[in-house]
Write an enzyme that holds these catalytic residues in place. Structure first.
Site, short mmCIF file in Angstrom:
data_model
loop_
_atom_site.label_atom_id
_atom_site.label_comp_id
_atom_site.label_asym_id
_atom_site.label_seq_id
_atom_site.Cartn_x
_atom_site.Cartn_y
_atom_site.Cartn_z
N HIS A 201 39.40 4.56 38.05
CA HIS A 201 40.87 5.13 37.89
C HIS A 201 41.66 4.67 38.95
CE1 HIS A 201 39.23 8.11 34.86
NE2 HIS A 201 40.70 8.43 34.82
N HIS A 248 35.77 11.79 43.18
CA HIS A 248 35.57 10.52 44.13
C HIS A 248 35.86 10.82 45.50
CE1 HIS A 248 35.35 7.10 41.07
NE2 HIS A 248 36.08 7.81 40.73
#
Length: 434
Positions: A201, A248
């Protein structure tokens, strides 16, 4: 000196990888979890300490009890130390309870409820993380191609496809799991079973806006500061949203950001040559098909089935379809890029008619793409299952076979990409909407 530098670098990486920093950032942004009560040790009566280390990938046979943690599902859930159902007096009445918007793509886990104390940040970062998801690109690339600048759109797709291939393949080679939960709250669980290093992303959220800026600056009339600020804001929003979502660590996001800039620095000087090759070379169709299929086979050989492999094949299939359509359009004289003498381009005055025509093109084109995708999906999966002697009643299980998933993704999304760049513009010409 060199050993000291390496030691400091490793310590810094370990520090940035610690999931407790993610949990602190989430609390700062008003996200609090409803974690299960931990089992106590029979001898000492003490709870097990939080383990900030890496977890193994969750397999479909494991049962998740929410937020990525596995354990005793019968344990009573707590909200910040309070059992669910008991509302503490100091809880803000404006606090909202929420669950992840989409279930886990591999296990089907719906995730665990969490508390939102800052709704503005929740909606902001939800929007930010959607800027890196499939539905955004299904809308963004076609709109850019049909209404603004076809050349910029098709070159962006080249960068996007290669960016995803490199990022997802790196994930399957490095094999780092998602941040541990607890302490991290899983605001999103759709990608929770994938590996996490680097953040793709963050990679696409950096590559797309900065590549868009580099392709349009000088081609379109706007100031450098405006373009750079838009690209930087877009990138920062996507990157920070991945930490907020609990997907993350800080290290993975930073790595994805820098990794993407490195890939962009490699591709930027050769994008014009790649685009010209796709348009003009007689061997371009063969090279496009062989190269994209070969890269997909490489990606599928790196690890067991996951959504990351499917996303890689999807991006490569889309890139192949767009590249083939570019070649066909050029050979048929349908690709009419503005001449260099007309640069820099300026946006026409915004009028009701212009907005209506742009939206009409967009909705008609997206409808064609979605119908194409639906039909191709309905036809391709049963055909491949019959071809390879697999049961087609369970689509999720069938797609875990490479011989089904790889050709399915390539066939469906190459047709979608081809339709977007060749078929839909042709329809616009027929109905006088071009």
């Amino acid at each position: 000196m060199a050993n000291d530098f390496v030691k400091t670098f490793v310590q810094t990486c370990n520090y940035l990888q610690d999931p407790r920093h993610v949990a602190r950032f989430q609390r700062l942004c008003g996200v609090k979890g409803t974690f299960q009560v931990k089992a106590t040790k029979p001898d000492s009566g003490q709870t097990e300490p939080d383990c900030p280390g890496l977890k193994k990938r969750v397999q479909s046979s494991e049962v998740s009890v929410g937020n990525g943690a596995t354990g005793d599902a019968s344990a009573a859930p707590q909200v910040n130390g309070t059992q669910q159902g008991d509302r503490p007096d100091d809880v803000d009445p404006d606090t909202a309870r929420a669950k992840p918007l989409r279930r886990n793509s591999l296990t089907g886990d719906v995730g665990q409820e969490f508390l939102i104390h800052n709704k503005f940040l929740f909606y902001l970062f939800t929007f930010g993380t959607e800027l890196g998801n499939e539905m955004f690109f299904i809308a963004f690339f076609p709109f850019l191609f049909w209404n603004i600048d076809a050349l910029v759109s098709r070159r962006l797709i080249v960068v996007w496809a290669w960016n995803l291939f490199v990022g997802q393949s790196t994930k399957d080679m490095v094999r780092w799991s998602r941040p541990a939960s607890p302490p991290v709250v899983k605001v999103e669980v759709f990608y929770n079973s994938e590996y996490s290093m680097p953040s793709t992303h963050a990679m696409t959220g950096t590559a797309i806006p900065f590549c868009l800026f580099m392709l349009t600056y000088g081609r379109w009339q706007y100031t450098f500061l405006f373009g750079f600020c838009v690209a930087l804001s877009w990138s920062v929003l996507v990157c920070v949203s991945r930490v907020y979502m609990g997907m993350h660590s800080i290290l993975e996001v930073i790595t994805g950001f820098l990794y993407s800039l490195l890939i962009l620095a490699f591709f930027q000087p050769v994008l014009d040559k790649i685009d010209t090759f796709y348009m003009m070379d007689h061997y371009a169709p063969l090279v496009i098909i062989v190269s994209h299929v070969s890269l997909g086979l490489v990606a599928f050989s790196l690890d067991s089935w996951s959504t990351s492999r499917g996303d890689t094949a999807q991006a490569l299939g889309t890139g192949a379809g767009v590249a083939l359509a570019t070649h066909v359009n050029y050979q048929l004289g349908l690709l009419l890029d503005p001449p260099l003498s007309s640069l820099p381009l300026t946006l026409p005055p915004i009028s009701t008619g212009l907005v209506f025509l742009s939206l009409l093109r967009f909705f008609i084109g997206v409808a064609v793409i979605l119908v194409t995708r639906m039909v191709m999906k309905a036809v391709t999966i049963p055909f491949l299952c019959r071809l390879f002697g697999l049961p087609s009643d369970d689509v999720r299980q069938a797609r875990q076979h490479m011989k089904v998933e790889l050709p399915y993704r390539y066939i469906v999304y190459s047709v979608v990409g081809f339709s977007c760049v060749c078929v839909v513009p042709l329809l616009f010409r027929i109905f006088n909407l071009a």
